[in-house]
Design a protein around this motif. Sequence first.
Motif, PDB file in Angstrom:
ATOM      1  N   ASP A   1       0.730  -1.501   0.122  1.00 42.95           N
ATOM      2  CA  ASP A   1      -0.256   0.057   0.208  1.00 42.95           C
ATOM      3  C   ASP A   1       0.393   1.393  -0.339  1.00 42.95           C
ATOM      4  O   ASP A   1       1.643   1.273   0.562  1.00 42.95           O
ATOM      5  CB  ASP A   1      -0.773  -0.075   1.074  1.00 42.95           C
ATOM      6  N   GLY A   2       0.640   2.836  -0.834  1.00 47.00           N
ATOM      7  CA  GLY A   2       1.153   2.937  -0.377  1.00 47.00           C
ATOM      8  C   GLY A   2       1.840   3.782  -1.815  1.00 47.00           C
ATOM      9  O   GLY A   2       2.608   4.617  -2.217  1.00 47.00           O
ATOM     10  N   ASN A   3       1.524   2.724  -2.940  1.00 51.14           N
ATOM     11  CA  ASN A   3       2.285   3.644  -3.740  1.00 51.14           C
ATOM     12  C   ASN A   3       2.045   5.185  -4.609  1.00 51.14           C
ATOM     13  O   ASN A   3       3.014   5.965  -5.235  1.00 51.14           O
ATOM     14  CB  ASN A   3       2.045   2.915  -5.268  1.00 51.14           C
TER      15      ASN A   3
ATOM     16  N   ARG B   1       0.496   7.302  -3.217  1.00 56.23           N
ATOM     17  CA  ARG B   1       1.196   8.940  -1.812  1.00 56.23           C
ATOM     18  C   ARG B   1       2.792   9.163  -2.461  1.00 56.23           C
ATOM     19  O   ARG B   1       3.021   9.769  -2.467  1.00 56.23           O
ATOM     20  CB  ARG B   1       0.622   8.354  -1.027  1.00 56.23           C
TER      21      ARG B   1
ATOM     22  N   TYR C   1       3.749   3.541  -8.878  1.00 59.00           N
ATOM     23  CA  TYR C   1       3.452   1.837  -9.138  1.00 59.00           C
ATOM     24  C   TYR C   1       4.580   1.423  -9.923  1.00 59.00           C
ATOM     25  O   TYR C   1       5.636   0.004  -8.970  1.00 59.00           O
ATOM     26  CB  TYR C   1       2.276   2.019 -10.463  1.00 59.00           C
TER      27      TYR C   1
ATOM     28  N   GLY D   1       7.124   1.206  -7.362  1.00 55.36           N
ATOM     29  CA  GLY D   1       6.755  -0.409  -6.158  1.00 55.36           C
ATOM     30  C   GLY D   1       7.035  -1.467  -6.649  1.00 55.36           C
ATOM     31  O   GLY D   1       7.278  -2.454  -5.659  1.00 55.36           O
ATOM     32  N   VAL D   2       6.758  -1.650  -7.976  1.00 55.38           N
ATOM     33  CA  VAL D   2       7.585  -3.074  -8.618  1.00 55.38           C
ATOM     34  C   VAL D   2       8.879  -2.945  -8.242  1.00 55.38           C
ATOM     35  O   VAL D   2      10.166  -3.983  -8.133  1.00 55.38           O
ATOM     36  CB  VAL D   2       7.825  -2.955  -9.876  1.00 55.38           C
TER      37      VAL D   2
ATOM     38  N   PHE E   1      -0.652  -8.700  -3.176  1.00 56.88           N
ATOM     39  CA  PHE E   1      -1.635  -8.321  -3.431  1.00 56.88           C
ATOM     40  C   PHE E   1      -1.704  -7.346  -4.249  1.00 56.88           C
ATOM     41  O   PHE E   1      -1.273  -5.780  -4.281  1.00 56.88           O
ATOM     42  CB  PHE E   1      -2.414  -7.619  -1.920  1.00 56.88           C
ATOM     43  N   ALA E   2      -1.398  -8.040  -5.546  1.00 56.62           N
ATOM     44  CA  ALA E   2      -0.713  -6.753  -6.826  1.00 56.62           C
ATOM     45  C   ALA E   2      -1.834  -5.982  -7.397  1.00 56.62           C
ATOM     46  O   ALA E   2      -2.264  -4.817  -8.064  1.00 56.62           O
ATOM     47  CB  ALA E   2      -0.434  -7.140  -8.094  1.00 56.62           C
TER      48      ALA E   2
ATOM     49  N   ASN F   1      -9.961  -2.691  -7.169  1.00 56.07           N
ATOM     50  CA  ASN F   1      -8.895  -1.189  -8.460  1.00 56.07           C
ATOM     51  C   ASN F   1      -9.952  -1.159  -9.911  1.00 56.07           C
ATOM     52  O   ASN F   1      -9.643  -0.774 -10.308  1.00 56.07           O
ATOM     53  CB  ASN F   1      -8.095  -2.216  -8.147  1.00 56.07           C
TER      54      ASN F   1
ATOM     55  N   ARG G   1     -11.028   2.029 -10.425  1.00 58.16           N
ATOM     56  CA  ARG G   1      -9.926   3.136 -10.977  1.00 58.16           C
ATOM     57  C   ARG G   1      -9.731   3.938 -12.047  1.00 58.16           C
ATOM     58  O   ARG G   1     -10.368   2.970 -13.163  1.00 58.16           O
ATOM     59  CB  ARG G   1      -8.371   2.191  -9.813  1.00 58.16           C
TER      60      ARG G   1
ATOM     61  N   LEU H   1      -1.306  -0.582 -14.519  1.00 57.09           N
ATOM     62  CA  LEU H   1      -0.816  -1.290 -13.615  1.00 57.09           C
ATOM     63  C   LEU H   1      -0.855  -3.369 -14.618  1.00 57.09           C
ATOM     64  O   LEU H   1      -0.163  -3.977 -14.544  1.00 57.09           O
ATOM     65  CB  LEU H   1      -1.585  -1.795 -12.312  1.00 57.09           C
TER      66      LEU H   1
ATOM     67  N   LEU I   1       1.755  -5.414 -15.021  1.00 56.91           N
ATOM     68  CA  LEU I   1       1.998  -6.743 -14.925  1.00 56.91           C
ATOM     69  C   LEU I   1       3.094  -7.648 -16.293  1.00 56.91           C
ATOM     70  O   LEU I   1       3.463  -8.709 -16.119  1.00 56.91           O
ATOM     71  CB  LEU I   1       1.073  -7.240 -14.665  1.00 56.91           C
TER      72      LEU I   1
HETATM   73  C1  LIG Z   1       2.991  -7.346  -9.698  1.00 55.09           C
HETATM   74  C2  LIG Z   1       2.668  -5.549 -10.006  1.00 55.09           C
HETATM   75  C3  LIG Z   1       2.140  -5.931 -11.484  1.00 55.09           C
HETATM   76  C4  LIG Z   1       2.550  -4.770  -9.353  1.00 55.09           C
HETATM   77  C5  LIG Z   1       1.983  -3.663  -9.175  1.00 55.09           C
HETATM   78  C6  LIG Z   1       2.360  -2.439  -8.747  1.00 55.09           C
HETATM   79  C7  LIG Z   1       2.612  -2.702  -7.172  1.00 55.09           C
HETATM   80  C8  LIG Z   1       3.315  -1.742  -5.924  1.00 55.09           C
HETATM   81  C9  LIG Z   1       0.662  -2.290  -7.264  1.00 55.09           C
HETATM   82  C10 LIG Z   1       0.015  -2.413  -6.221  1.00 55.09           C
HETATM   83  C11 LIG Z   1      -0.982  -1.562  -6.343  1.00 55.09           C
HETATM   84  C12 LIG Z   1      -2.037  -1.246  -5.238  1.00 55.09           C
HETATM   85  C13 LIG Z   1      -3.352  -1.433  -5.944  1.00 55.09           C
HETATM   86  C14 LIG Z   1      -1.896  -0.505  -3.921  1.00 55.09           C
HETATM   87  C15 LIG Z   1      -2.744  -0.417  -3.350  1.00 55.09           C
HETATM   88  O1  LIG Z   1      -2.349   0.869  -2.939  1.00 55.09           O
HETATM   89  P1  LIG Z   1      -1.836   2.342  -3.997  1.00 55.09           P
HETATM   90  O2  LIG Z   1      -0.996   2.474  -4.140  1.00 55.09           O
HETATM   91  O3  LIG Z   1      -3.461   2.609  -3.726  1.00 55.09           O
HETATM   92  O4  LIG Z   1      -1.545   3.455  -3.179  1.00 55.09           O
HETATM   93  P2  LIG Z   1      -2.144   4.881  -2.060  1.00 55.09           P
HETATM   94  O5  LIG Z   1      -3.098   3.764  -0.837  1.00 55.09           O
HETATM   95  O6  LIG Z   1      -0.905   5.274  -2.151  1.00 55.09           O
HETATM   96  O7  LIG Z   1      -3.746   5.396  -2.956  1.00 55.09           O
END
Ligand SMILES: CC(C)=CCC/C(C)=C/CC/C(C)=C/COP(=O)(O)OP(=O)(O)O
Length: 308
Positions: free
Chosen positions: A87-89, A91, A104, A107-108, A129-130, A135, A138, A146, A150
């Motif tokens: 979580d937190g990508n 932000r 994102y 995050g990868v 949880f990807a 989602n 969104r 996203l 993947l």
């Molecule tokens: C394997 C693969 C393709 C991975 C994709 C990369 C990745 C890190 C995906 C996370 C997806 C996601 C919806 C995270 C939730 O935090 P948020 O990003 O919604 O953050 P927020 O809470 O700050 O809005």
Amino acid sequence: MGFSLQVSLPPPSPPPTATNTAAFTLIRPVTNLRFKPPLCASTTQQQLVVSEENELKSINGAPEENVPLPLGLRRESIPRHVAVVMDGNRRWARMRGLPVDSGYEAGVKSLRTIVEICCKWGIRVLTVFAFSSDNWFRPKMEVEFLMSLLEEGLKEEMGSFLRDNIRISVIGDLSKLPKSAVELIRNVEEITKNNTRFQLIVAVSYSGKYDLVQACQRIAMKVKDGVIVPSDINESLIEQELETNCTEFPYPDLLIRTSGELRVSNFMLWQLAYTELFFAQSLWPDFGEAEFIEALRSFQRRRRSYGG
Ligand SMILES: CC(C)=CCC/C(C)=C/CC/C(C)=C/COP(=O)(O)OP(=O)(O)O
């Protein structure tokens, strides 16, 4: 009646704890290492006597690779299965004035780092949880990005999966994914299915409720087809129909959620029943080795309880 049924079952095989992991792995054959919520904890506790040498060989059912662990981490209680809500990508990106896509992408990178560490330190399964069932709501561009991450990620890392003996599994409602992504996922799963060192489970278009619903539907079909009768339905049968049936260790020992949010958010609802939870303040793109060590140290300090 209920009590006598419980004691007649074989002893459960719990997940690692600070004190009992290796002993259990020795006593039970590797194929039986899945955790069943203990019905009769005292039966298993009577069997906890093994030599230290054997403990080290048998940890997690995998041969030891003697990679030194960071100070303060004990090999015998390294979790077998870690699950992560990354979580937190967004932000992270917004705080830097960057587009959410950069969050994102960052995050990868964190995911790559954590996968490498898991392989090195003997963690057997990582479930991430990807992309949740919610989602899909969104913005379209974000969803498409996203999905492309993947697909690109799977293609780019194919060589490392094979070289490093990594098995890839994807769980979730793939019927909603682009056809190209589904074909790629099935290919990668097939090509890596015999890899044994480490398993990365990517939850895409997934939710815990979805998993339970699809398991119920499969069980209902079996009843309808006369393969089973309703009284055959028990915890073990449900476990077999959950999508985590792709792994030998379906029950995470440790769940990490980043970004300071204190929720499970519909992730692996059945499987998390006895999982230890760790909530990190860092946003997922900032979650690296130091933060992972902190989570593992916290896990190793816990005394696990299964309500017995
Ligand atoms: C394997 C693969 C393709 C991975 C994709 C990369 C990745 C890190 C995906 C996370 C997806 C996601 C919806 C995270 C939730 O935090 P948020 O990003 O919604 O953050 P927020 O809470 O700050 O809005």
